[in-house]
Enzyme design. Sequence first.
Site, PDB file in Angstrom:
ATOM      1  CB  SER A 149       6.876  13.214  12.240  1.00 15.07           C
ATOM      2  OG  SER A 149       5.593  12.995  11.697  1.00 15.07           O
ATOM      3  CE1 TYR A 164       7.233   7.617  12.378  1.00 14.05           C
ATOM      4  CE2 TYR A 164       5.541   9.291  12.687  1.00 14.05           C
ATOM      5  CZ  TYR A 164       6.637   8.803  11.991  1.00 14.05           C
ATOM      6  OH  TYR A 164       7.141   9.508  10.922  1.00 14.05           O
ATOM      7  CE  LYS A 168       9.750  10.185  13.200  1.00 17.40           C
ATOM      8  NZ  LYS A 168      11.052  10.265  12.527  1.00 17.40           N
TER       9      LYS A 168
HETATM   10  P1  NDP Z   1      11.268   4.966   4.148  1.00 14.75           P
HETATM   11  O1  NDP Z   1      10.727   3.765   4.876  1.00 14.75           O
HETATM   12  O2  NDP Z   1      10.863   5.176   2.736  1.00 14.75           O
HETATM   13  O3  NDP Z   1      12.867   4.937   4.201  1.00 14.75           O
HETATM   14  C1  NDP Z   1      13.514   4.762   5.423  1.00 14.75           C
HETATM   15  C2  NDP Z   1      14.888   4.171   5.182  1.00 14.75           C
HETATM   16  O4  NDP Z   1      15.500   4.046   6.476  1.00 14.75           O
HETATM   17  C3  NDP Z   1      14.855   2.774   4.568  1.00 14.75           C
HETATM   18  O5  NDP Z   1      15.828   2.651   3.553  1.00 14.75           O
HETATM   19  C4  NDP Z   1      15.186   1.866   5.749  1.00 14.75           C
HETATM   20  O6  NDP Z   1      15.857   0.666   5.405  1.00 14.75           O
HETATM   21  C5  NDP Z   1      16.097   2.758   6.579  1.00 14.75           C
HETATM   22  N1  NDP Z   1      16.177   2.312   7.951  1.00 14.75           N
HETATM   23  C6  NDP Z   1      15.197   1.788   8.728  1.00 14.75           C
HETATM   24  N2  NDP Z   1      15.686   1.454   9.934  1.00 14.75           N
HETATM   25  C7  NDP Z   1      17.003   1.772   9.916  1.00 14.75           C
HETATM   26  C8  NDP Z   1      18.054   1.639  10.863  1.00 14.75           C
HETATM   27  N3  NDP Z   1      17.860   1.074  12.064  1.00 14.75           N
HETATM   28  N4  NDP Z   1      19.283   2.080  10.511  1.00 14.75           N
HETATM   29  C9  NDP Z   1      19.519   2.618   9.306  1.00 14.75           C
HETATM   30  N5  NDP Z   1      18.568   2.748   8.345  1.00 14.75           N
HETATM   31  C10 NDP Z   1      17.313   2.323   8.658  1.00 14.75           C
HETATM   32  O7  NDP Z   1      10.900   6.208   5.064  1.00 14.75           O
HETATM   33  P2  NDP Z   1      10.624   7.755   4.717  1.00 14.75           P
HETATM   34  O8  NDP Z   1      11.613   8.211   3.734  1.00 14.75           O
HETATM   35  O9  NDP Z   1       9.194   7.942   4.493  1.00 14.75           O
HETATM   36  O10 NDP Z   1      10.923   8.385   6.148  1.00 14.75           O
HETATM   37  C11 NDP Z   1      12.169   8.957   6.502  1.00 14.75           C
HETATM   38  C12 NDP Z   1      11.982   9.669   7.822  1.00 14.75           C
HETATM   39  O11 NDP Z   1      10.952  10.648   7.682  1.00 14.75           O
HETATM   40  C13 NDP Z   1      11.561   8.781   8.971  1.00 14.75           C
HETATM   41  O12 NDP Z   1      12.186   9.211  10.158  1.00 14.75           O
HETATM   42  C14 NDP Z   1      10.070   9.002   9.053  1.00 14.75           C
HETATM   43  O13 NDP Z   1       9.565   8.747  10.339  1.00 14.75           O
HETATM   44  C15 NDP Z   1       9.996  10.476   8.708  1.00 14.75           C
HETATM   45  N6  NDP Z   1       8.719  10.952   8.251  1.00 14.75           N
HETATM   46  C16 NDP Z   1       8.093  10.352   7.188  1.00 14.75           C
HETATM   47  C17 NDP Z   1       6.874  10.815   6.775  1.00 14.75           C
HETATM   48  C18 NDP Z   1       6.131  10.194   5.639  1.00 14.75           C
HETATM   49  O14 NDP Z   1       4.926  10.484   5.496  1.00 14.75           O
HETATM   50  N7  NDP Z   1       6.754   9.378   4.813  1.00 14.75           N
HETATM   51  C19 NDP Z   1       6.216  11.945   7.446  1.00 14.75           C
HETATM   52  C20 NDP Z   1       6.970  12.517   8.524  1.00 14.75           C
HETATM   53  C21 NDP Z   1       8.178  12.026   8.901  1.00 14.75           C
HETATM   54  P3  NDP Z   1      15.023  -0.715   5.329  1.00 14.75           P
HETATM   55  O15 NDP Z   1      14.200  -0.589   4.098  1.00 14.75           O
HETATM   56  O16 NDP Z   1      16.072  -1.772   5.243  1.00 14.75           O
HETATM   57  O17 NDP Z   1      14.210  -0.784   6.583  1.00 14.75           O
END
Ligand code: NDP
Length: 259
Positions: A149, A164, A168
Amino acid sequence: MKALEKFSLKDKVAFVTGGARGIGKAVATGFAQAGANIVIADLDEAEAIKTAKELETNEGIKTLVCKTDVTSVESVNALIKAIDEKFGRLDVAFCNAGICLNVAAKDMTFEQWYKVINVNLNGVFLTAQAAGKYMIEKGIKGSIINTASMSAHIVNVPQPQCAYNASKAGVIQLTKSLAIEWAEYGVRVNCISPGYIGTELVKSSKTLIPLIDKWNAMAPMHRLGDPEELQTVTLYLASEASSFTTGSDVIVDGAFTCF
Ligand code: NDP
């Protein structure tokens, strides 16, 4: 091979953790459009099934859904076993599942700290390790992409998120370490550092929604990124197009971290 042909993932197999929605879903769609068969590995099985069906219908590729908790060794091992049984190969691993808790450091419980580190750093280690081990054993010159991130590079404000940010930053150094250890096997390991992206992680958080206007005011491009804007950079890293790129972190943040 012509330059554009190097981006093809035809007949390759890719897993995407957190692939049911958000960034994971967008990247899985990009991989599928390049010809890969897709494994959606997510805690949210119902949403993962919906996403997989969409990919099969729209992109004409094969999918597998594995309810996976990236923090569990057993669950990650079961994921690799299921991939081996269905496809017999794994070429690309997108270790992307992550969570964020916005709690001030002075108020944070150890459980809250651990939860974030466990999903974002331990989870990336477990999934990347399992993928790398499998690729090495099978002699596959694969590509592993981890989601870091911009929070690995800067401390975002005004929301507090020390766990967080630390998790990262750890992902980037883990990525570089694995890249060096696995270069001799032809397994490449890179990561991406997105800026604020308009996914449920941001848009469904009561703490973060009121901050979106503030972030946009600070951002040189004055907007959030769209998950689809991460498709081509990940396709580059996943494919032969990036054959000499390993140990890299690619920042995709509309210049947010430039000042
Ligand atoms: P979302 O919350 O939209 O999606 C994340 C998905 O991961 C969800 O479906 C969630 O399931 C699943 N998940 C959570 N915990 C686990 C676990 N232990 N095992 C398997 N699956 C899991 O997140 P984003 O798409 O926004 O983010 C994706 C990645 O990008 C993350 O690592 C985030 O930190 C990173 N990121 C995001 C940014 C942003 O602004 N959105 C910016 C920079 C980085 P459930 O719904 O059941 O929890």
